[in-house]
Write an enzyme that holds these catalytic residues in place. Structure first.
Site, PDB file in Angstrom:
ATOM      1  CG  HIS A 174      -1.270  -6.839   4.892  1.00  0.00           C
ATOM      2  ND1 HIS A 174      -0.974  -7.156   3.485  1.00  0.00           N
ATOM      3  CD2 HIS A 174      -1.772  -5.382   4.840  1.00  0.00           C
ATOM      4  CE1 HIS A 174      -1.428  -6.005   2.856  1.00  0.00           C
ATOM      5  NE2 HIS A 174      -1.956  -5.103   3.357  1.00  0.00           N
ATOM      6  CD  GLN A 227      -7.695   0.230   6.072  1.00  0.00           C
ATOM      7  OE1 GLN A 227      -8.940  -0.119   6.359  1.00  0.00           O
ATOM      8  NE2 GLN A 227      -7.220   0.259   4.964  1.00  0.00           N
ATOM      9  NE  ARG A 271      -3.531  13.217  22.787  1.00  0.00           N
ATOM     10  CZ  ARG A 271      -3.144  14.609  22.853  1.00  0.00           C
ATOM     11  NH1 ARG A 271      -2.086  14.876  23.045  1.00  0.00           N
ATOM     12  NH2 ARG A 271      -4.230  15.476  22.404  1.00  0.00           N
ATOM     13  CE  LYS A 298      -5.051  -2.581   5.984  1.00  0.00           C
ATOM     14  NZ  LYS A 298      -3.956  -1.923   5.996  1.00  0.00           N
ATOM     15  CG  PHE A 331      -1.694   1.068   1.493  1.00  0.00           C
ATOM     16  CD1 PHE A 331      -2.694   1.428   0.478  1.00  0.00           C
ATOM     17  CD2 PHE A 331      -1.709   2.179   2.222  1.00  0.00           C
ATOM     18  CE1 PHE A 331      -3.592   2.525   0.400  1.00  0.00           C
ATOM     19  CE2 PHE A 331      -2.611   3.172   2.471  1.00  0.00           C
ATOM     20  CZ  PHE A 331      -3.490   3.292   1.298  1.00  0.00           C
ATOM     21  NE  ARG A 363       1.950  18.154  26.604  1.00  0.00           N
ATOM     22  CZ  ARG A 363       0.684  18.292  25.696  1.00  0.00           C
ATOM     23  NH1 ARG A 363       0.509  17.125  24.836  1.00  0.00           N
ATOM     24  NH2 ARG A 363      -0.066  19.476  25.411  1.00  0.00           N
ATOM     25  CG  ASP A 405       3.797  -1.660   6.378  1.00  0.00           C
ATOM     26  OD1 ASP A 405       2.897  -1.815   7.217  1.00  0.00           O
ATOM     27  OD2 ASP A 405       3.699  -0.840   5.494  1.00  0.00           O
ATOM     28  CE1 TYR A 450      -0.970  24.226  26.531  1.00  0.00           C
ATOM     29  CE2 TYR A 450      -1.283  24.956  28.916  1.00  0.00           C
ATOM     30  CZ  TYR A 450      -1.791  24.614  27.584  1.00  0.00           C
ATOM     31  OH  TYR A 450      -3.165  24.891  27.400  1.00  0.00           O
TER      32      TYR A 450
HETATM   33  C1  LIG Z   1      -3.435  -0.409   5.462  1.00  0.00           C
HETATM   34  C2  LIG Z   1      -1.684  -0.305   5.237  1.00  0.00           C
HETATM   35  C3  LIG Z   1      -1.138   0.818   5.657  1.00  0.00           C
HETATM   36  C4  LIG Z   1      -1.689   1.877   6.254  1.00  0.00           C
HETATM   37  O1  LIG Z   1      -2.397   1.629   7.129  1.00  0.00           O
HETATM   38  P1  LIG Z   1      -3.592   3.266   7.477  1.00  0.00           P
HETATM   39  O2  LIG Z   1      -4.103   2.730   8.722  1.00  0.00           O
HETATM   40  O3  LIG Z   1      -4.706   2.898   6.388  1.00  0.00           O
HETATM   41  O4  LIG Z   1      -2.908   4.307   7.215  1.00  0.00           O
HETATM   42  C5  LIG Z   1       0.275   0.402   5.611  1.00  0.00           C
HETATM   43  N1  LIG Z   1       0.975  -0.577   5.078  1.00  0.00           N
HETATM   44  C6  LIG Z   1      -0.002  -1.779   4.505  1.00  0.00           C
HETATM   45  C7  LIG Z   1       1.037  -2.546   3.906  1.00  0.00           C
HETATM   46  C8  LIG Z   1      -1.190  -1.420   4.707  1.00  0.00           C
HETATM   47  O5  LIG Z   1      -1.991  -2.740   4.028  1.00  0.00           O
END
Ligand SMILES: *Cc1c(COP(=O)(O)O)cnc(C)c1O
Length: 411
Positions: free
Chosen positions: A170, A193, A242, A196, A96, A225, A167, A232
């Site tokens: 998945h 998201q 967050r 997923k 992605f 922070r 990353d 602050y």
């Molecule tokens: C979904 C996805 C992301 C990004 O995630 P979001 O929560 O949509 O920003 C990053 N890398 C891969 C491989 C993804 O499938």
């Protein structure tokens, strides 16, 4: 069974399954959300910390830090790992956009490596070929939940003194030799998201065993922070990433379903393997005996080269028969305009930090990924949650459509 006996005009069987609506939720999520609502404490309650501890335990890491989504998780982690303006970061071209755009956002330069033809994850040998004196990090993606070749990637990274982060967007729950995705390098990121396998609509997280990296990520999500600083006092560059107590409350409930759902997906993937296994020339997801758990964000199969031109028609037939498959990522990441025009800058839109980096992505060559983008079919995770009889019926539809085209292509 003789191929000749199959008439090319046989009707496609129909799959009458009602695939699970996604996300799956019930009164547990309702109660969790309502409870947060009624406390009136929608941020800085107990739930974000509770979910982070649960997710760290589930994935097998010491620390976890939530954030707004999987994209910002990669951005903040790259920053926390010390990747800065002008550094090169090697990423796979089959992913992605976030895997590469996060690198650009922080001012670094994505360098695209090709993928392995079987795992569809980054090819360690191409990674090594693309290392330069400016290379700072490698970001493997565990495509569809299959763990990339981390042994080889870590070995190459150690040899060249380069950082690795995963990353794992998945790979919630995926494990190699009992070790969770995201813990097979310095740190890893996940997305929550809505499509997923575990979700609160949006959300993200990073996991690590390194307290310093976790603290830096926390600071970054929290307006810079320092730990325990006054409200602050802002010690570092940060942002506000967050998540709310609502999201954390939902994620804690979703996490309780995850293990059982993964088991269902793994079983159904085996079932599909068995049904499609007799089709000649088809490439099914590779076995991975060292994976003690495999999340199967989807099931990806590769078609024989002679079927590439009819893939779209096949996907339409399979969809029409009640099975929601897709072509998935249909172009390598570097083929997107954001990279192809990086050297001239876009005619409109938002100026990219790449514009002044002297890059040119028009001659990137990743032949395996180019081919994969044309020849795969993705079966989504919701189908993999179907009942045994529904998944059997779906696999039979796919088998039929592929077989008809195989017979037709042979004349
Ligand atoms: C979904 C996805 C992301 C990004 O995630 P979001 O929560 O949509 O920003 C990053 N890398 C891969 C491989 C993804 O499938």
């Amino acid at each position: 069974m003789s191929q000749e006996s199959t008439s090319s005009s046989q009707p496609t069987p129909i799959c009458n399954a009602e695939w699970p609506a996604w996300p799956i939720h019930d009164e547990s999520e309702e109660a969790a959300v309502l409870e947060v609502l009624r406390t009136g404490k929608w941020w800085f309650g107990d739930r974000v910390g509770k979910f982070e501890a649960e997710y760290a335990a589930f994935q097998g890491s010491k620390y976890a830090v939530t954030c707004t989504n999987g994209t910002t998780a990669i951005e903040m982690l790259l920053r926390a790992l010390g990747v800065v303006e002008g550094d090169e970061v090697i990423v796979p071209c089959y992913s992605f956009i976030a895997t590469a755009s996060a690198v650009v956002t922080i001012g670094a330069i994505p360098v695209f490596a090709d993928i392995c033809p079987d795992t569809l994850c980054i090819d360690p040998e191409d990674v090594e070929a693309k290392i330069t004196s400016r290379t700072k990090a490698i970001v493997p993606v565990h495509v569809a939940g299959l763990i990339a070749d981390m042994d080889r990637i870590n070995e190459i990274a150690a040899k060249h003194d380069i950082i690795v982060m995963e990353d794992a967007a998945h790979a919630w729950g995926s494990q190699l030799d009992g070790r969770g995705a995201g813990t097979l390098s310095r740190a890893g990121t996940f997305s929550f998201q809505e499509t997923k396998n575990i979700t609160a609509g949006e959300g993200g997280i990073m996991v690590t065993d390194d307290s310093e990296i976790a603290d830096l990520c926390r600071s970054f999500t929290h307006c810079g922070r320092a730990p325990n600083s006054a409200w602050y006092d802002h010690a570092f560059l940060g942002s506000n990433l967050r998540i709310t107590e609502f999201q954390a409350a939902i994620l804690s409930v979703q996490l309780q379903r995850l293990e059982q759902q993964i088991a269902v997906r793994e079983k159904n993937a085996q079932l599909i393997n068995e049904i499609l296994g007799d089709l000649p020339g088809l490439q099914l997801p590779p076995e991975s005996p060292r994976m003690t758990r495999r999340s199967y964000h989807m099931y990806i199969l590769r078609l024989n080269p002679e079927l590439v031109d009819v893939r779209e028609r096949m996907i339409e037939s399979i969809n029409a028969a009640g099975v929601p498959v897709s072509a998935g990522w249909y172009r390598p990441l570097f083929r997107n305009e954001v990279f192809q025009k990086a050297h001239i800058g876009p005619a409109h839109g938002i100026r990219s930090p790449l514009a002044d980096k002297g890059v040119n992505y028009t001659d990137v060559e990743c032949p395996v990924c180019e081919q994969v983008c044309k020849d795969v079919i993705w079966i989504p995770q919701t189908v993999l949650l179907g009942s045994e009889s529904d998944v059997t019926s779906a696999a039979k539809v796919i088998h039929h459509v592929i077989q008809q085209e195989q017979v037709a292509s042979r004349g």
